[in-house]
Design a protein around this motif. Structure first.
Motif, PDB file in Angstrom:
ATOM      1  N   ARG A   1       0.737  -1.078  -0.066  1.00 54.42           N
ATOM      2  CA  ARG A   1       0.110   0.132   0.085  1.00 54.42           C
ATOM      3  C   ARG A   1       0.868   1.259  -0.008  1.00 54.42           C
TER       4      ARG A   1
ATOM      5  N   LEU B   1      -0.890   9.348  -2.393  1.00 56.38           N
ATOM      6  CA  LEU B   1      -2.403   9.747  -2.470  1.00 56.38           C
ATOM      7  C   LEU B   1      -2.844  10.633  -1.369  1.00 56.38           C
ATOM      8  N   ARG B   2      -2.365  10.274   0.037  1.00 55.89           N
ATOM      9  CA  ARG B   2      -2.898  10.953   1.167  1.00 55.89           C
ATOM     10  C   ARG B   2      -1.727  11.214   2.124  1.00 55.89           C
ATOM     11  N   LEU B   3      -0.797  11.788   1.687  1.00 55.48           N
ATOM     12  CA  LEU B   3       0.360  12.080   2.488  1.00 55.48           C
ATOM     13  C   LEU B   3      -0.051  12.910   3.868  1.00 55.48           C
ATOM     14  N   ASN B   4       0.110  12.768   5.099  1.00 57.02           N
ATOM     15  CA  ASN B   4      -0.231  13.492   6.082  1.00 57.02           C
ATOM     16  C   ASN B   4       0.565  14.632   6.557  1.00 57.02           C
TER      17      ASN B   4
ATOM     18  N   MET C   1       1.544   3.056  -2.202  1.00 53.15           N
ATOM     19  CA  MET C   1       0.853   4.275  -2.874  1.00 53.15           C
ATOM     20  C   MET C   1       0.078   5.271  -2.115  1.00 53.15           C
ATOM     21  N   HIS C   2      -0.226   4.910  -0.842  1.00 50.45           N
ATOM     22  CA  HIS C   2      -1.014   5.554  -0.111  1.00 50.45           C
ATOM     23  C   HIS C   2      -0.074   6.589   0.481  1.00 50.45           C
ATOM     24  N   LEU C   3       1.062   6.674   0.429  1.00 54.55           N
ATOM     25  CA  LEU C   3       1.909   7.766   0.737  1.00 54.55           C
ATOM     26  C   LEU C   3       1.916   8.808  -0.374  1.00 54.55           C
TER      27      LEU C   3
ATOM     28  N   SER D   1       5.801  11.885   7.439  1.00 55.60           N
ATOM     29  CA  SER D   1       5.620  12.271   5.897  1.00 55.60           C
ATOM     30  C   SER D   1       6.525  13.302   5.751  1.00 55.60           C
TER      31      SER D   1
END
Lengths: 304, 425
Positions: free
Chosen positions: B122, B128-131, B124-126, B138
């Motif tokens: 996953r 798509l929605r990096l905090n 990719m989530h970094l 991050s």
């Protein structure tokens, strides 16, 4: 002529090297043949973050999960995505004067929330403390609950405190965990990357990680499920207490409260001044654990 | 473009050419790397249960090595600063080896965080929605990757220019060199903030950790570079003076002194105050309730670092082998101190007072060894192809024929190197 022989020898050597390298590589990755690919679906891979899903996306995701659960556990789950209720902020109050340390809450929670049974994951940790101290350093986590209550001790159950200023939410690099409008901190199990930074940040030891693939016997599965709470998890993701959203957002009480034999647990709406919890906050001697951490828990301890 | 691809192809071919010692070294590294890959595949199948980590100690050897290596990568600037700011010319031609080390080490850092993830699929989530900017992790993702790109650009550009016998254009690399200097400090500061920012872990929640990180990094990193440079000198005949090594030794000595001083400050505050904050520190140095897995380790680290410090201040360390010994001692000492010695005690006792010790399993040890081997493999290849380019033995044909063809005379080698090395302009 000599040149050609050299060429051939080099070519042979290179091909032998390449073949040997490939064979060694294949041997190295051979454990992957046991890899459970059921969790690597394209649908799952493309699924959006919970907050970015349209109602159709959500319905699609719910249907996918229902199918997966049915395939694995042979039970058609009652899977929903209950929204927070307007004008509600949940709060929990626990009466330390009453708790006898029987750990029934611990086990009711596991039954209700579909935690892995092997290895068993528990959201609630009950501390046995010597009377006269609330120093957790002096607590015993592994006391024998067949011999309770011990007259020299008192008992302090700890679970997620649903902080209003949650450090776990702050540190998550991918926003896989957040605080809902009703004050409950939830995890999107399909978004978590499993870095465990939230576990390092939590001052209450409230987060649990699926180090291995969770095992739940089919007959023990609770089919009343919610997307952000007790649907079955996969290995490699974080989970935690969520105040039994699948119950509390439908007007019921958390499982740990219902099972408590001595009525030490109180749950309700902090925004309703007439609720049990609001009354306790007003009239009893209350405290929160580790106030100095500045996390503003929504879980309170009190004495009679 | 065609020339560039041809350059890469020639480099690729060159990385398979060497004497028997080179083959033995590369074969051993490849074998260990594959063992590590095998262990990682087992971890992918069975989950992180194959490691010694638990809910109580949720970070272990992977994050410990990661932390140590971020410092190693940052230490490349300790070659750059003397050259670009203090104009120490002995190091001119050597800066590139520091930068190449940074590339290889950042690769290892990224590998160590990746193997620590429960769901690497996953990643990719970094994107798509990096905090960002709330989560320090991050920040770390960003600063580490940018640092990798900066160093790849600087090294790649200079080496390619040397290959084409072109004078590097200052505008294409000098600004990046200075950005990289600042950036090196940022990667280690951000990595320290990752831990320092956690209020629930008193062991980490101390402002001195970031300066301590930098000090220990600037000791262990250049110490490692001192050793590597000697290896390069012996096996490639690349000109590296003892004077250059002594400049690095000076840096190492100061950095290690500061590191020991800061450690002393921290120990004083913790133990003299005697508050419950010191309980993790107590576990680390003396054990807690009979649990003392880390005690022998940390005292070994203290002994190694102290010995290295004393040796470096005595005249004996003017001899190269004595200095090397001190370097080895401090590389190991700091690896213990800021690897396992910094990560694990923060989790012991748990926030609820439970003492659960951490012991790495064989499988995770193999994964770690595999990543180290892979990193050394990458660094060896980078150095292997860089040295002939800088020495002028590997050049673009047009560039070689275009100028005088007396190539490979000592004179020629010298000028090519000076052209190719950063800071020559």
């Amino acid at each position: 002529m000599t040149e050609r022989t050299v060429d051939r020898r080099n070519f042979l050597r290179a091909s032998l090297g390449a073949a040997g390298g490939m064979a060694a590589f294949a041997a190295a990755v051979s454990p992957l043949k046991d890899f459970d690919t059921s969790d690597l679906t394209l649908e799952g891979f493309l699924q959006k973050h919970y907050k970015e899903m349209t109602p159709e996306d959500k319905e699609q995701a719910l249907e996918r999960i229902r199918k997966e659960v049915e395939e694995r556990y042979a039970v058609r789950p009652e899977l929903r995505d209950l929204p927070p209720i307007d004008g509600v902020e949940f709060g929990y109050a626990l009466n330390l004067g009453r708790c006898i340390g029987c750990r029934r809450c611990v086990h009711a929670c596991v039954e209700e929330n579909n935690q892995s049974r092997d290895p068993e994951i528990q959201y609630i940790r009950v501390l046995e403390l010597p009377r006269g101290s609330i120093d957790v350093e002096r607590s015993d986590h592994h006391y024998d609950d067949r011999e309770v209550p011990n007259p020299d001790s008192f008992y302090m159950p700890v679970q997620c405190h649903q902080c209003a200023n949650p450090p776990c939410v702050k540190v998550c690099p991918v926003e896989a965990t957040w605080r809902e409008a009703d004050g409950v901190v939830v995890v999107d199990y399909d978004w978590c990357i499993g870095c465990r930074y939230c576990a390092a940040a939590c001052p209450y030891f409230a987060r649990r990680f699926n180090y291995a693939e969770p095992e739940i016997p089919k007959e023990r599965l609770n089919p009343n499920m919610n997307y952000l709470s007790n649907r079955p998890r996969k290995k490699g993701v974080m989970e935690k207490c969520h105040f039994c959203l699948q119950r509390t957002r439908a007007g019921r009480m958390p499982a740990c409260l219902e099972v408590c034999p001595v009525g030490a647990r109180q749950f309700g709406n902090l925004l309703d001044p007439e609720s049990n919890v609001s009354q306790i906050l007003k009239t009893k001697q209350i405290f929160v654990l580790k106030q100095e951490a500045g996390t503003l828990p929504r879980f309170f301890y009190y004495f009679d | 473009m065609k020339t560039y691809l041809e350059f890469l192809a020639r480099c690729f071919r060159l990385s398979f050419v060497g004497d028997w010692r080179y083959y033995t070294w590369m074969f051993a590294l490849t074998a260990i790397a594959l063992l590590g890959l095998n262990a990682y595949c087992r971890q992918l199948v069975d989950g992180l249960a194959t490691t010694g980590m638990t809910d109580q100690v949720s970070w272990g050897m992977y994050i410990a090595n990661f932390t140590y290596l971020v410092g190693m990568a940052a230490a490349a600037v300790m070659l750059v600063i003397p050259v670009y700011i203090y104009r120490r010319h002995e190091l001119h031609d050597l800066v590139i080896f520091g930068e190449l080390l940074a590339v290889a080490v950042i690769f290892m850092c990224l590998a160590f965080v990746t193997v620590d993830l429960g769901r690497p699929d996953r990643f990719m989530h970094l994107f798509l929605r990096l905090n960002f900017p709330v989560s320090m992790l991050s920040w770390d993702v960003i600063v580490l990757n940018v640092y990798l790109l900066l160093n790849l650009h600087i090294c790649g550009y200079l080496i390619y220019c040397a290959y084409r016998r072109k004078k590097p254009a200052r505008a294409f690399y000098i600004p990046f060199v200075f950005i990289a200097i600042v950036w090196a400090f940022s990667i280690h500061t951000v990595t320290a903030f990752l831990y320092v920012g956690l209020g629930s872990r008193p062991f980490w929640n101390s402002a001195i950790i970031a300066p301590r990180f930098l000090a220990s990094a600037f000791a262990a990193g250049p110490a490692f570079i001192i050793l590597t440079l000697q290896v390069i000198r012996r096996f490639t005949g690349y000109r590296i003076t003892d004077e250059a090594l002594r400049i690095l030794k000076g840096i190492v000595t100061v950095a290690l002194t500061i590191n020991m001083f800061l450690l002393g400050c921290e120990l004083f505050v913790e133990f003299y105050t005697g508050s419950t904050h010191a309980v993790s520190m107590h576990y680390l140095f003396f054990g807690l309730h009979g649990y003392d897995a880390l005690v022998p380790w940390i005292w070994t680290a203290v002994a190694l670092n102290s010995a290295a410090l004393v040796v470096l201040y005595t005249p004996a360390s003017r001899r190269i082998w004595v200095m090397d010994l001190a370097c080895v001692a401090m590389i190991v000492g700091i690896w213990i101190e800021k690897g396992m010695g910094l990560i694990v005690p923060a989790f012991i006792p748990s926030p609820l007072g439970e003492v659960v010790e951490y012991l790495p399993t064989w499988n995770e040890t193999l994964v770690c060894l595999g990543i180290w081997a892979a990193g050394l493999l990458v660094y060896t290849i980078l150095v292997r192809v860089t040295v002939p380019v800088l020495k002028g033995d590997l050049v673009h044909e047009e560039a070689a024929t275009g100028t005088d063809r007396v190539a490979r005379s000592a004179d020629r080698t010298q000028s090519a190197r000076v052209e190719g090395a950063p800071g020559s302009a």
